[in-house]
Design an enzyme around this catalytic site. Structure first.
Site, PDB file in Angstrom:
ATOM      1  N   HIS A  96       0.849  -1.190   0.000  1.00  0.00           N
ATOM      2  CA  HIS A  96       0.000   0.000   0.000  1.00  0.00           C
ATOM      3  C   HIS A  96       0.890   1.247   0.000  1.00  0.00           C
ATOM      4  O   HIS A  96       1.942   1.260   0.642  1.00  0.00           O
ATOM      5  CB  HIS A  96      -0.924  -0.005   1.224  1.00  0.00           C
ATOM      6  CG  HIS A  96      -2.003   1.019   1.096  1.00  0.00           C
ATOM      7  ND1 HIS A  96      -1.785   2.347   1.350  1.00  0.00           N
ATOM      8  CD2 HIS A  96      -3.298   0.918   0.693  1.00  0.00           C
ATOM      9  CE1 HIS A  96      -2.912   3.020   1.119  1.00  0.00           C
ATOM     10  NE2 HIS A  96      -3.843   2.180   0.713  1.00  0.00           N
ATOM     11  N   GLU A 168      -3.793   2.062  -7.287  1.00  0.00           N
ATOM     12  CA  GLU A 168      -4.244   3.151  -6.432  1.00  0.00           C
ATOM     13  C   GLU A 168      -3.380   4.386  -6.696  1.00  0.00           C
ATOM     14  O   GLU A 168      -2.286   4.514  -6.116  1.00  0.00           O
ATOM     15  CB  GLU A 168      -4.114   2.754  -4.954  1.00  0.00           C
ATOM     16  CG  GLU A 168      -4.944   1.552  -4.569  1.00  0.00           C
ATOM     17  CD  GLU A 168      -5.299   1.564  -3.077  1.00  0.00           C
ATOM     18  OE1 GLU A 168      -6.498   1.540  -2.773  1.00  0.00           O
ATOM     19  OE2 GLU A 168      -4.387   1.627  -2.238  1.00  0.00           O
ATOM     20  N   GLY A 174      -7.907   9.134  -0.418  1.00  0.00           N
ATOM     21  CA  GLY A 174      -8.351   9.963   0.696  1.00  0.00           C
ATOM     22  C   GLY A 174      -8.493  11.440   0.352  1.00  0.00           C
ATOM     23  O   GLY A 174      -8.633  12.280   1.232  1.00  0.00           O
TER      24      GLY A 174
HETATM   25  P1  13P Z   1      -9.854   5.993   0.021  1.00  0.00           P
HETATM   26  O1  13P Z   1     -10.959   5.157  -0.546  1.00  0.00           O
HETATM   27  O2  13P Z   1     -10.143   6.530   1.392  1.00  0.00           O
HETATM   28  O3  13P Z   1      -9.416   7.070  -0.950  1.00  0.00           O
HETATM   29  O4  13P Z   1      -8.590   5.031   0.218  1.00  0.00           O
HETATM   30  C1  13P Z   1      -8.225   4.184  -0.808  1.00  0.00           C
HETATM   31  C2  13P Z   1      -7.203   3.255  -0.299  1.00  0.00           C
HETATM   32  O5  13P Z   1      -6.090   3.641   0.024  1.00  0.00           O
HETATM   33  C3  13P Z   1      -7.577   1.837  -0.163  1.00  0.00           C
HETATM   34  O6  13P Z   1      -6.473   1.050   0.080  1.00  0.00           O
END
Ligand code: 13P
Length: 252
Positions: A96, A168, A174
């Site tokens: 991540h 991602e 976020g």
């Molecule tokens: P958000 O959905 O809060 O943007 O986060 C995504 C994430 O990092 C999932 O691993």
């Protein structure tokens, strides 16, 4: 053919009682729903055993958010892949961007984690994605390629086939700033092409590639309708049952 998956990533949220209550509610909420995707929740270590027990007879899978890069021994504070698997969890998020950025996880470290996860029959949900400056410099493909090659491409085709990928873009995590459906599709198609070059078309076609980054009930359907987007890795919107259900309904 590859699976559609919606996986929640709780990150560092929920005390133990809050987690137990949430998992029980989620089980009830999904019991009578027909979902058109696999559903997974990835939780802090403290919740794994309880969540796996509560969800044992349900269709919801449980995963960790990380595991150690060492097998066992004097590594104070670490939790091994074998320990994660022993709770009944079946998945583990690895790579991540928050782990890479805040805890110095390198491609080499992640390579070890992936190996240990696979050796313990856990399905890695392996995260890749560029930061904003890299996107602005149009370097996103190179960055993602390097992340894939740096940690995964020494795997055999059989082992690579056990991995779920999550794209991602860090600028979308976020921030409320989701990648457009087109940006997601373009990157997912690129990733699938890279896998096809490395492992062949069949492996590429069978790899689930999830999108993560401000995915929520209002944009999930559009994102998931892209041919190469096989679901989502969900942060903020997985912390409330209604929102998580709303994202899952993106596949209806
Ligand atoms: P958000 O959905 O809060 O943007 O986060 C995504 C994430 O990092 C999932 O691993």
């Amino acid at each position: 053919m590859r699976k559609n998956i919606v996986a929640g990533n709780w990150k560092m949220n929920k005390t133990f009682p809050e987690g137990v209550e949430f998992v029980k509610e989620l089980k009830l909420a999904l019991e009578n729903e027909k979902t058109n995707c696999d559903v997974v929740i990835c939780t802090p270590y403290i919740h794994l055993a309880a969540a796996a027990t509560i969800l044992e007879v349900s269709a919801v899978g449980v995963g960790a958010e990380n595991c150690a890069d060492k097998e066992a021994g004097a590594y104070t504070g670490e939790v091994s892949a074998a320990m994660v698997a022993s709770t009944g969890a079946k998945y583990v998020i690895l790579g991540h961007s928050e782990r890479r950025a805040y805890y110095g996880e390198t491609a080499e470290i992640l390579k070890e984690k992936v190996k240990l996860a696979l050796a313990n029959n856990l399905t890695p949900i392996f995260c890749i994605g560029e930061v904003l400056a890299e996107r602005e410099a149009e370097k996103q493909n190179e960055v993602v390629y390097a992340q894939l090659a740096g940690s995964l491409f020494e795997l055999s085709a059989a082992d690579f086939s056990k991995i779920v990928l999550a794209y991602e873009p860090v600028w979308a995590i976020g921030t409320g700033k989701t990648a457009t459906a087109q940006q997601a599709q373009d990157m997912h198609a690129y990733i699938r092409g890279v896998i096809a070059e490395q492992y062949g078309k069949e492996v590429a076609d069978n790899t689930s590639i999830l999108y993560g980054g401000s995915c929520n009930p209002s944009n999930a359907k559009e994102l998931f309708s892209n041919p190469d987007v096989d679901g989502g890795l969900i942060g903020g919107a997985c912390l409330k049952i209604a929102d998580f259900k709303g994202v899952i309904a993106g596949f209806n």
